[in-house]
Design a protein around this motif. Structure first.
Motif, PDB file in Angstrom:
ATOM      1  N   THR A 130      -5.333  18.837  -6.256  1.00  0.00           N
ATOM      2  CA  THR A 130      -4.549  17.617  -6.330  1.00  0.00           C
ATOM      3  C   THR A 130      -5.420  16.574  -5.559  1.00  0.00           C
ATOM      4  OG1 THR A 130      -3.167  18.064  -4.619  1.00  0.00           O
ATOM      5  CG2 THR A 130      -2.369  18.545  -6.618  1.00  0.00           C
ATOM      6  N   PRO A 131      -5.315  15.287  -5.807  1.00  0.00           N
ATOM      7  CA  PRO A 131      -5.935  14.353  -5.194  1.00  0.00           C
ATOM      8  C   PRO A 131      -5.558  14.224  -3.627  1.00  0.00           C
ATOM      9  CG  PRO A 131      -5.381  13.431  -6.920  1.00  0.00           C
ATOM     10  CD  PRO A 131      -4.799  14.571  -6.990  1.00  0.00           C
ATOM     11  N   THR A 132      -4.457  14.551  -3.274  1.00  0.00           N
ATOM     12  CA  THR A 132      -3.923  14.491  -1.802  1.00  0.00           C
ATOM     13  C   THR A 132      -4.778  15.700  -1.065  1.00  0.00           C
ATOM     14  OG1 THR A 132      -1.895  14.703  -3.042  1.00  0.00           O
ATOM     15  CG2 THR A 132      -1.772  14.181  -0.682  1.00  0.00           C
ATOM     16  N   PHE A 153     -12.484  36.451  -5.000  1.00  0.00           N
ATOM     17  CA  PHE A 153     -12.459  35.858  -6.379  1.00  0.00           C
ATOM     18  C   PHE A 153     -13.455  35.237  -6.957  1.00  0.00           C
ATOM     19  CE2 PHE A 153     -10.953  32.153  -8.816  1.00  0.00           C
ATOM     20  CZ  PHE A 153     -10.330  32.690  -9.607  1.00  0.00           C
ATOM     21  N   LEU A 206       1.348   9.572  -5.344  1.00  0.00           N
ATOM     22  CA  LEU A 206       2.061  10.961  -4.864  1.00  0.00           C
ATOM     23  C   LEU A 206       3.005  11.570  -6.068  1.00  0.00           C
ATOM     24  CD1 LEU A 206       2.217  10.972  -1.132  1.00  0.00           C
ATOM     25  CD2 LEU A 206       0.539  12.240  -2.483  1.00  0.00           C
ATOM     26  N   SER A 231      -9.787  35.068  -1.598  1.00  0.00           N
ATOM     27  CA  SER A 231     -10.475  33.929  -2.416  1.00  0.00           C
ATOM     28  C   SER A 231     -11.859  34.067  -2.377  1.00  0.00           C
ATOM     29  CB  SER A 231      -9.893  32.739  -1.581  1.00  0.00           C
ATOM     30  OG  SER A 231     -10.862  32.607  -0.746  1.00  0.00           O
ATOM     31  N   GLN A 247       1.465  12.457  -9.427  1.00  0.00           N
ATOM     32  CA  GLN A 247       0.610  13.796  -9.240  1.00  0.00           C
ATOM     33  C   GLN A 247       1.414  14.972  -9.086  1.00  0.00           C
ATOM     34  OE1 GLN A 247      -1.779  13.393  -5.749  1.00  0.00           O
ATOM     35  NE2 GLN A 247      -1.136  15.451  -5.057  1.00  0.00           N
ATOM     36  N   GLY A 276       0.658  17.364 -12.040  1.00  0.00           N
ATOM     37  CA  GLY A 276      -0.580  17.778 -11.887  1.00  0.00           C
ATOM     38  C   GLY A 276      -0.827  19.122 -12.697  1.00  0.00           C
ATOM     39  N   LEU A 279      -9.401   2.063   3.292  1.00  0.00           N
ATOM     40  CA  LEU A 279      -8.157   1.749   3.444  1.00  0.00           C
ATOM     41  C   LEU A 279      -8.011   0.613   4.380  1.00  0.00           C
ATOM     42  CD1 LEU A 279      -5.214   2.958   2.467  1.00  0.00           C
ATOM     43  CD2 LEU A 279      -5.158   3.848   4.674  1.00  0.00           C
ATOM     44  N   GLN A 291     -15.742  26.050 -11.448  1.00  0.00           N
ATOM     45  CA  GLN A 291     -14.806  25.937 -10.278  1.00  0.00           C
ATOM     46  C   GLN A 291     -15.383  25.800  -9.000  1.00  0.00           C
ATOM     47  OE1 GLN A 291     -14.619  28.563 -12.973  1.00  0.00           O
ATOM     48  NE2 GLN A 291     -12.266  29.230 -13.089  1.00  0.00           N
ATOM     49  N   HIS A 344       0.844  -1.246   0.023  1.00  0.00           N
ATOM     50  CA  HIS A 344       0.071  -0.057   0.028  1.00  0.00           C
ATOM     51  C   HIS A 344       0.837   1.368  -0.078  1.00  0.00           C
ATOM     52  CE1 HIS A 344      -3.346  -2.583   0.868  1.00  0.00           C
ATOM     53  NE2 HIS A 344      -3.992  -1.656   0.625  1.00  0.00           N
ATOM     54  N   LEU A 353      -3.839  20.781 -15.706  1.00  0.00           N
ATOM     55  CA  LEU A 353      -4.663  21.980 -15.593  1.00  0.00           C
ATOM     56  C   LEU A 353      -4.610  23.047 -16.886  1.00  0.00           C
ATOM     57  CD1 LEU A 353      -4.611  22.303 -11.741  1.00  0.00           C
ATOM     58  CD2 LEU A 353      -6.343  21.881 -13.153  1.00  0.00           C
ATOM     59  N   GLN A 371     -15.476  35.775  -9.922  1.00  0.00           N
ATOM     60  CA  GLN A 371     -15.724  34.603 -10.974  1.00  0.00           C
ATOM     61  C   GLN A 371     -17.318  34.657 -11.315  1.00  0.00           C
ATOM     62  OE1 GLN A 371     -14.244  32.177 -12.407  1.00  0.00           O
ATOM     63  NE2 GLN A 371     -12.338  33.313 -12.254  1.00  0.00           N
ATOM     64  N   MET A 389      -6.451  29.288  -6.444  1.00  0.00           N
ATOM     65  CA  MET A 389      -7.883  28.667  -6.358  1.00  0.00           C
ATOM     66  C   MET A 389      -8.268  27.809  -7.090  1.00  0.00           C
ATOM     67  SD  MET A 389     -10.991  29.414  -4.812  1.00  0.00           S
ATOM     68  CE  MET A 389     -12.399  28.326  -5.234  1.00  0.00           C
ATOM     69  N   ASN A 390      -8.219  27.790  -8.608  1.00  0.00           N
ATOM     70  CA  ASN A 390      -8.514  26.696  -9.572  1.00  0.00           C
ATOM     71  C   ASN A 390      -7.347  25.877  -9.896  1.00  0.00           C
ATOM     72  OD1 ASN A 390      -7.588  28.644 -10.578  1.00  0.00           O
ATOM     73  ND2 ASN A 390      -8.692  28.542 -12.679  1.00  0.00           N
ATOM     74  N   PHE A 411     -10.755   0.014  -6.319  1.00  0.00           N
ATOM     75  CA  PHE A 411      -9.367  -0.464  -5.907  1.00  0.00           C
ATOM     76  C   PHE A 411      -9.292  -1.530  -4.790  1.00  0.00           C
ATOM     77  CE2 PHE A 411      -5.878   0.136  -3.286  1.00  0.00           C
ATOM     78  CZ  PHE A 411      -4.473  -0.050  -4.120  1.00  0.00           C
TER      79      PHE A 411
END
Lengths: 281, 228
Positions: B6-8, A182, A33, A179, A36, A40, B26, B169, A25, A44, A186, B1-2, B187
């Protein structure tokens, strides 16, 4: 040997299996990780609107605000760095003085030793006693000085830490505010975009890649003051259609819900880009 | 912001129910993999045991000699497994019953067969241990994951209800967060399903070789008892 192995494998395989499973695991998690962290941001960047673009651009004070905020932060950073450098210089100075004082003390001690050498015959015993006493006193003085120096150092560190913590808290609060602002901006932008886009009827002469920019001015009530073409597409029909779209989409009543300061900073005057990308010709 | 979704981050900032679901999954995943590895070792040892014992059994060795070897192994603390246990149970009962002069031949055979049946079902039990757990994990973890997703999407819609204008968003992170739970459920479930099917087939193979051996051995005993 084989017996022990059999024992482990058949009747007591659990510890080994547990270790293997947990390792398995962790490896998967680490792999995820890693992937990513390497992939990542790239993914985007690919996100792009493909249909009609009605966007807010540079005229928009939001960008200016952002720039101002960054500048302010940089300046603070610079001030802080300068302070730290100054403190370091002071500490350096102190240390140098200290060293000089020690050197002087050393010289004096040597001189005294020389004198005592000269007088050793008559009062050797007395001299050595005094010497020992003096050295002890010197030691005491030096200890005291060092202790004070350490104390001052600790205090200074504490101050720096305090200042950093305050700075961080202020930054976090600013980011929070930014934020939520923002999000409001938006949402306001998407209101305008959708309204204009839905009423825009393009002339038959419109082609992919044509681009007209209109600057519009608004009141806090969402009413349109005027719309001026700042960059023509080269096709009068296209420009007119864009203008018509803006006038028929106005007023944008939903913008009334925005706080006044957010509106003033972002929506008082803004630019719309009309650029069809979804046409078939 | 956008940027920086990430998955984490999504997992760390997920709502409590979703996090609980992820944690449960898990845990299930780790436990089921422990079972998978442990069963793999047991089953491979059992398969090897079948092959090696059949080899020894049909090598023409005297049966009482084989029995003594097994006793010797037990004395040395080496566990005797699988087919050999069945053989030992049957042979022991057979010898013991044959000592008694009043015993009828059929009764001796019956006693030996009964002893082997008992040993057989013990061995089968050992092999099938934990397999039901894997089956449960295989079928349930998908539902647990879906539960997490539904809760997450529900939360995100409740949040949306309070907003006048909805942009991509605002929705995207919540939906992504919710979908992680389903991914995690799959999984956990996929290996469990595959392994459960494979191990059941393995256990079937091994037990059928036990049954065959039991029949062969009782025919040998039968021949022996009727020859003298």
């Amino acid at each position: 040997m084989k017996g022990a192995f059999n024992n482990v494998v058949i009747y007591n395989g659990y510890p080994l299996s547990l270790v293997v499973a947990v390792t398995f695991h962790s490896v998967i998690l680490a792999l995820l990780l890693y992937l990513q962290s390497t992939k990542g941001p790239e993914a985007l960047e690919l996100v792009q609107p493909t249909v009609v673009k009605v966007l807010l651009i540079q005229e928009n004070p939001q960008v200016a605000n952002e720039r101002k905020r960054v500048e302010r932060r940089q300046q603070q950073q610079r001030v802080r760095e300068r302070e730290v450098a100054q403190q370091a210089a002071e500490a350096d100075q102190q240390r140098r003085e200290q060293e000089q004082a020690e050197a002087r003390a050393e010289e004096q001690r040597k001189a005294r030793e020389l004198a005592s050498l000269r007088q050793r015959q008559e009062q050797e015993r007395l001299d050595t006693e005094r010497l020992v006493r003096e050295r002890e006193e010197q030691q005491d003085r030096e200890d005291e000085q060092r202790r004070q120096r350490e104390l001052a150092e600790a205090q200074r560190q504490q101050e720096i830490r305090d200042r950093e913590r305050q700075q961080e808290a202020a930054d976090a609060a600013a980011a929070e505010l930014a934020s939520s602002e923002f999000e409001m901006v938006q949402s306001g932008m998407s209101i305008i975009q959708q309204a204009v886009q839905s009423v825009w009827s393009r002339p038959p002469s419109a082609r992919n890649g044509m681009r007209a920019i209109l600057q519009i001015r608004m009141l806090p009530t969402g009413e349109l003051v005027d719309a001026v073409i700042t960059e023509s597409s080269g096709d009068p029909a296209f420009d007119r259609s864009a203008e018509n779209a803006v006038y028929s989409a106005a007023p944008f009543r939903e913008l009334q819900a925005l706080p006044t300061n957010v509106f003033n900073e972002n929506f008082r005057s803004l630019s719309l880009i009309f650029q069809p990308e979804d046409l078939l010709n | 912001m956008n940027e920086g979704i990430t998955p984490t981050l999504l997992i760390l900032e997920a709502s409590l129910p979703v996090q609980l679901v992820l944690l449960t999954l898990l845990g299930l995943s780790i436990v089921s993999w422990v079972m998978i590895f442990q069963r793999a070792m047991v089953l491979s040892a059992a398969t090897k045991g079948v092959l090696s014992f059949e080899h020894r059994f049909w090598s023409g060795m005297d049966l009482s000699q084989l029995y003594k070897e097994g006793s010797q192994m037990q004395k040395e603390d080496i566990p005797v497994v699988g087919m050999e246990n069945i053989f030992r149970a049957g042979f022991k009962e057979f010898m013991r019953l044959r000592q008694q002069p009043t015993m009828d031949k059929e009764a001796i055979m019956e006693g030996a067969q009964r002893a082997m049946r008992v040993a057989y079902s013990r061995e089968e039990e050992k092999l099938e241990k934990h397999l039901p757990f894997l089956a449960t994990v295989a079928s349930v973890s998908v539902y647990i994951g879906l539960f997490g997703t539904v809760i997450g999407i529900m939360n995100s819609f409740i949040g949306l209800a309070s907003q006048a204008q909805v942009t991509m968003q605002v929705i995207a992170p919540d939906i992504a967060e919710a979908l992680i739970a389903t991914a995690m459920g799959l999984f956990v479930a996929i290996p469990a399903v595959v392994v459960y099917n494979r191990y059941s087939a393995n256990v079937d193979n091994i037990t059928s070789s036990y049954v065959t051996f039991t029949d062969e051995f009782s025919s040998i005993l039968h021949r022996q008892i009727h020859s003298d």
